[in-house]
Design a protein around this motif. Structure first.
Motif, PDB file in Angstrom:
ATOM      1  N   ASP A  56      80.861   9.960  67.048  1.00  0.00           N
ATOM      2  CA  ASP A  56      80.093   8.794  66.601  1.00  0.00           C
ATOM      3  C   ASP A  56      80.871   7.530  66.955  1.00  0.00           C
ATOM      4  N   PRO A  57      80.935   7.173  68.237  1.00  0.00           N
ATOM      5  CA  PRO A  57      81.718   5.995  68.649  1.00  0.00           C
ATOM      6  C   PRO A  57      81.256   4.705  67.985  1.00  0.00           C
ATOM      7  N   THR A  58      79.953   4.561  67.775  1.00  0.00           N
ATOM      8  CA  THR A  58      79.440   3.330  67.168  1.00  0.00           C
ATOM      9  C   THR A  58      79.945   3.153  65.751  1.00  0.00           C
ATOM     10  N   GLY A  59      79.928   4.225  64.986  1.00  0.00           N
ATOM     11  CA  GLY A  59      80.407   4.139  63.600  1.00  0.00           C
ATOM     12  C   GLY A  59      81.915   4.066  63.509  1.00  0.00           C
ATOM     13  N   ALA A  60      82.608   4.695  64.450  1.00  0.00           N
ATOM     14  CA  ALA A  60      84.067   4.770  64.367  1.00  0.00           C
ATOM     15  C   ALA A  60      84.771   3.495  64.807  1.00  0.00           C
ATOM     16  N   THR A  61      84.217   2.805  65.788  1.00  0.00           N
ATOM     17  CA  THR A  61      84.901   1.650  66.375  1.00  0.00           C
ATOM     18  C   THR A  61      85.330   0.595  65.359  1.00  0.00           C
ATOM     19  N   PRO A  62      84.430   0.073  64.502  1.00  0.00           N
ATOM     20  CA  PRO A  62      84.869  -0.988  63.579  1.00  0.00           C
ATOM     21  C   PRO A  62      85.896  -0.509  62.556  1.00  0.00           C
ATOM     22  N   VAL A  63      85.813   0.743  62.133  1.00  0.00           N
ATOM     23  CA  VAL A  63      86.769   1.250  61.139  1.00  0.00           C
ATOM     24  C   VAL A  63      88.152   1.398  61.759  1.00  0.00           C
ATOM     25  N   PRO A  85      84.773   8.087  57.991  1.00  0.00           N
ATOM     26  CA  PRO A  85      85.814   7.107  57.675  1.00  0.00           C
ATOM     27  C   PRO A  85      87.052   7.736  57.037  1.00  0.00           C
ATOM     28  N   SER A  86      86.875   8.870  56.348  1.00  0.00           N
ATOM     29  CA  SER A  86      87.996   9.527  55.677  1.00  0.00           C
ATOM     30  C   SER A  86      89.044  10.052  56.646  1.00  0.00           C
ATOM     31  N   VAL A  87      88.718  10.130  57.943  1.00  0.00           N
ATOM     32  CA  VAL A  87      89.729  10.506  58.934  1.00  0.00           C
ATOM     33  C   VAL A  87      90.851   9.471  58.933  1.00  0.00           C
ATOM     34  N   ILE A  88      90.485   8.205  58.869  1.00  0.00           N
ATOM     35  CA  ILE A  88      91.474   7.126  58.896  1.00  0.00           C
ATOM     36  C   ILE A  88      92.250   7.051  57.581  1.00  0.00           C
ATOM     37  N   HIS A  89      91.561   7.234  56.474  1.00  0.00           N
ATOM     38  CA  HIS A  89      92.197   7.318  55.154  1.00  0.00           C
ATOM     39  C   HIS A  89      91.287   8.137  54.253  1.00  0.00           C
ATOM     40  N   LEU A  98      94.715  11.450  68.025  1.00  0.00           N
ATOM     41  CA  LEU A  98      95.838  10.900  67.260  1.00  0.00           C
ATOM     42  C   LEU A  98      96.753  10.056  68.134  1.00  0.00           C
ATOM     43  N   THR A  99      96.946  10.492  69.380  1.00  0.00           N
ATOM     44  CA  THR A  99      97.792   9.721  70.289  1.00  0.00           C
ATOM     45  C   THR A  99      97.187   8.362  70.589  1.00  0.00           C
ATOM     46  N   LYS A 100      95.901   8.341  70.942  1.00  0.00           N
ATOM     47  CA  LYS A 100      95.262   7.060  71.268  1.00  0.00           C
ATOM     48  C   LYS A 100      95.181   6.150  70.049  1.00  0.00           C
ATOM     49  N   TRP A 101      94.888   6.733  68.877  1.00  0.00           N
ATOM     50  CA  TRP A 101      94.838   5.923  67.655  1.00  0.00           C
ATOM     51  C   TRP A 101      96.216   5.308  67.400  1.00  0.00           C
ATOM     52  N   ALA A 102      97.268   6.109  67.536  1.00  0.00           N
ATOM     53  CA  ALA A 102      98.623   5.617  67.267  1.00  0.00           C
ATOM     54  C   ALA A 102      99.061   4.552  68.258  1.00  0.00           C
ATOM     55  N   GLN A 103      98.516   4.609  69.467  1.00  0.00           N
ATOM     56  CA  GLN A 103      98.912   3.624  70.472  1.00  0.00           C
ATOM     57  C   GLN A 103      98.408   2.227  70.135  1.00  0.00           C
ATOM     58  N   GLY A 104      97.427   2.138  69.257  1.00  0.00           N
ATOM     59  CA  GLY A 104      96.977   0.836  68.779  1.00  0.00           C
ATOM     60  C   GLY A 104      96.251   0.009  69.804  1.00  0.00           C
ATOM     61  N   GLY A 105      95.640   0.653  70.771  1.00  0.00           N
ATOM     62  CA  GLY A 105      94.930  -0.089  71.806  1.00  0.00           C
ATOM     63  C   GLY A 105      93.485  -0.360  71.443  1.00  0.00           C
ATOM     64  N   ASP A 106      92.627  -0.253  72.438  1.00  0.00           N
ATOM     65  CA  ASP A 106      91.213  -0.562  72.271  1.00  0.00           C
ATOM     66  C   ASP A 106      90.569   0.420  71.304  1.00  0.00           C
ATOM     67  N   ALA A 107      90.057  -0.088  70.180  1.00  0.00           N
ATOM     68  CA  ALA A 107      89.436   0.769  69.174  1.00  0.00           C
ATOM     69  C   ALA A 107      88.242   1.509  69.750  1.00  0.00           C
ATOM     70  N   ALA A 108      87.498   0.860  70.624  1.00  0.00           N
ATOM     71  CA  ALA A 108      86.322   1.500  71.217  1.00  0.00           C
ATOM     72  C   ALA A 108      86.721   2.706  72.060  1.00  0.00           C
ATOM     73  N   ALA A 109      87.857   2.612  72.742  1.00  0.00           N
ATOM     74  CA  ALA A 109      88.320   3.739  73.550  1.00  0.00           C
ATOM     75  C   ALA A 109      88.720   4.912  72.662  1.00  0.00           C
ATOM     76  N   VAL A 110      89.357   4.615  71.525  1.00  0.00           N
ATOM     77  CA  VAL A 110      89.710   5.675  70.575  1.00  0.00           C
ATOM     78  C   VAL A 110      88.443   6.317  70.018  1.00  0.00           C
ATOM     79  N   ALA A 111      87.462   5.481  69.705  1.00  0.00           N
ATOM     80  CA  ALA A 111      86.219   5.966  69.111  1.00  0.00           C
ATOM     81  C   ALA A 111      85.455   6.890  70.046  1.00  0.00           C
ATOM     82  N   GLN A 112      85.655   6.734  71.373  1.00  0.00           N
ATOM     83  CA  GLN A 112      84.982   7.604  72.335  1.00  0.00           C
ATOM     84  C   GLN A 112      85.435   9.056  72.211  1.00  0.00           C
ATOM     85  N   LEU A 113      86.527   9.283  71.534  1.00  0.00           N
ATOM     86  CA  LEU A 113      87.022  10.634  71.315  1.00  0.00           C
ATOM     87  C   LEU A 113      86.438  11.257  70.054  1.00  0.00           C
ATOM     88  N   THR A 114      85.458  10.561  69.428  1.00  0.00           N
ATOM     89  CA  THR A 114      84.747  11.082  68.263  1.00  0.00           C
ATOM     90  C   THR A 114      83.291  11.325  68.631  1.00  0.00           C
TER      91      THR A 114
END
Length: 554
Positions: free
Chosen positions: A84-91, A156-160, A66-82
């Motif tokens: 499924d980084p490949t699926g999470a990055t574009p969303v 994807p439902s994590v984001i909304h 949640l902290t990295k997502w809120a920081q609004g930085g590199d989506a790929a870096a946030v996705a590494q905390l899931t």
């Protein structure tokens, strides 16, 4: 911000761990259930851990994400905390670039096992227009299969909560103008007043917004990449849905066939039961007067459902038997306790039997064996599907109601499976709109394809049946339905209705379900309705009152 809250602020997007949600701010920021130690962190990174997650691991993983997502930085870096980084990055990336969320306050709630709920209070901004946006979602922490690390289980439902693999968030000028949908008398129909119409109104806007004469504004949309006539994995239709209006467009007015009074009664009646659906049509025209559902999954089962309709199907079977002159409403018929066909045993409810009485009594009391005993005399396993298609318009796969709908299916079967179709079991698939239409055809004598907007609006060609019911057959069928409504299995539910009325009850057995689904269909003057209550038992007990309430409103 309230004193004691912990925040992370980067680029205007920030995460808040507030102290006023049932636990201390310090504990939240350093681990939502008491915090983890440096030793634990080092252990998790130096060896592959297995087994159940600890509370500290769940707290740390959710905080990090949640902290990295809120920081609004590199989506790929946030996705590494899931996981499924490949699926999470574009969303995750699209949340900023396509949904245009410019800042957000994310407040996590206390973990429930591995699930962590959270609230997002955001601002969406585009071309000088902005609006606040609030919603709730949740994430689940799992252990990585190869690393053993605590990770957010990606969906994807994590984001909304409404995001799926086939939907996306997009803020832009709407592709179609908004509509003001009104009923047949000009009364406005809104999602707030009539919640069951949510997906239907979305579809109407998508299909007819441009014809309604409005102009588009800027909106945050839940966009679907699926076929507009399809349904998504969440059970909703694939029409785009407006989540937030940044700048209003001009509404165009779209007239529907719905009746606000009947719709209100439908909405109220289904709320008395869980997993219930009802639909009502006008027999003389086929116009849909109401569609309502009360379901956990939000699925428009009233128009898109596919279920065995139980003994309500006997309306079609009786019409077929009457046309073949194998029965007559006043002719004596056998109704034994049980009947065997092709090695399959069929019974009546509570093993009742009727001796030396006319067939109308077997119909009114819903005697299964009276129908099964006549299969050999029919001598054609395809007779029922043929009757359904040629007279009742069922199974033709060509209804064009104005929105996505399923028009019933009675596939070719043989032996015991064909026999089961006679009493609405086996491979028969219907929804309540189909059964309301069947009842409307019995009342009117001629099939009128259900519609929710006039065909002239888009020059669509609606379905027709090959022939009408012979007048003598229609009269006998209505007399048996009238008997059912006055002294048969539908009498209690229909007792409050005067005038011309008829009914048929049904209980549909479902594999793995202890209690049958409750089905009921009936007509009163120029309105026909059908309802199903899953696991509701006898047709007259649960679905019956739903239908009666809708008929009374018409």
């Amino acid at each position: 911000m309230r004193s004691g809250a912990k925040t992370a602020v980067i680029g205007g997007v920030f995460l808040v761990f507030a102290g006023g949600v049932g636990y201390g701010a310090y504990n939240v920021y350093n681990g939502m259930s008491g915090g983890g130690t440096d030793a634990e962190t080092k252990s998790a990174t130096s060896e592959v851990k297995t087994g159940p997650l600890s509370a500290a691991e769940i707290d740390q993983a959710s905080k990090d994400f949640l902290t990295k997502w809120a920081q609004g930085g590199d989506a790929a870096a946030v996705a590494q905390l899931t996981n499924d980084p490949t699926g999470a990055t574009p969303v995750i990336g699209a949340y900023r670039t396509e949904a245009h969320v410019t800042d957000a306050v994310i407040t996590p709630g206390p973990a429930v096992g591995a699930k962590v709920p959270f609230t997002v209070k955001a601002k969406v901004e585009l071309d000088g227009a902005s609006k606040p946006w609030t919603y709730t979602s949740e994430l689940t922490v799992v252990r990585g299969l190869s690393t053993g690390r605590p990770l957010v289980s990606w969906a994807p439902s994590v984001i909304h909560p409404k995001l799926t693999k086939t939907t996306r968030l997009e803020t832009a000028k709407a592709s179609v103008p908004p509509i003001k949908a009104v009923d047949r008398n000009g009364v406005e129909l809104t999602k707030e007043k009539y919640p069951s119409l949510g997906s239907l109104l979305d579809q109407l806007r998508e299909r007819y917004g441009k014809e309604a004469g409005g102009s588009a504004g800027v909106e945050l949309m839940l966009k679907s990449d699926a076929d507009p006539d399809a349904t998504t994995g969440s059970g909703s239709t694939s029409a785009d849905e407006s989540l937030l209006t940044l700048s209003k467009g001009k509404e165009g007015t779209l007239k529907t066939t719905l009746d606000a009074t009947v719709q209100a009664a439908a909405e109220t009646s289904v709320k008395k039961y869980s997993e219930a659906s009802v639909a009502a049509v006008k027999p003389s025209t086929g116009e849909i007067l109401a569609v309502a559902n009360n379901r956990k999954d939000g699925f428009n089962a009233a128009m898109l459902g596919k279920q065995a309709p139980g003994s309500t199907m006997k309306i079609v079977t009786a019409a077929m038997l009457l046309e073949k002159d194998l029965i007559g409403a006043t002719r004596t018929a056998e109704c034994p306790k049980n009947a065997i066909y092709m090695g399959r045993t069929f019974k009546n409810l509570d093993d009742f039997s009727i001796d030396g009485r006319p067939f109308s009594q077997s119909f009114a009391r819903s005697c299964n064996t009276a129908f099964i005993k006549l299969i050999d005399d029919v001598g054609d396993d395809g007779a029922l599907p043929k009757e359904a298609a040629e007279v009742f318009g069922i199974g033709l796969d060509n209804w064009k109601t104005g929105v996505a709908s399923f028009d019933g299916s009675i596939p070719s079967s043989s032996g015991g499976e064909a026999a089961a179709q006679y009493i609405g079991q086996g491979t028969v698939q219907m929804n309540v709109l189909n059964m309301a239409s069947v009842t409307a055809t019995a009342k009117n004598g001629t099939f009128k394809q259900p519609v929710v907007v006039a065909p002239s609006l888009d020059d669509r060609e609606i379905a027709t049946a090959a022939r009408s019911l012979p007048s003598g057959v229609a009269q006998q069928l209505r007399s048996m339905m009238r008997l059912t409504a006055t002294s048969g299995t539908g009498a209690t539910a229909m007792a409050g209705l005067g005038g011309d009325k008829g009914a048929k009850t049904g209980s549909a057995e479902v594999d793995g379900q202890e209690t049958s689904n409750s089905w009921f269909t009936g007509y009163h003057d120029d309105i026909a309705a059908a309802a199903v209550v899953e696991a509701g038992g006898h047709g007259g007990d649960a679905a019956g009152p739903v239908v009666a309430a809708v008929l009374a409103a018409g």
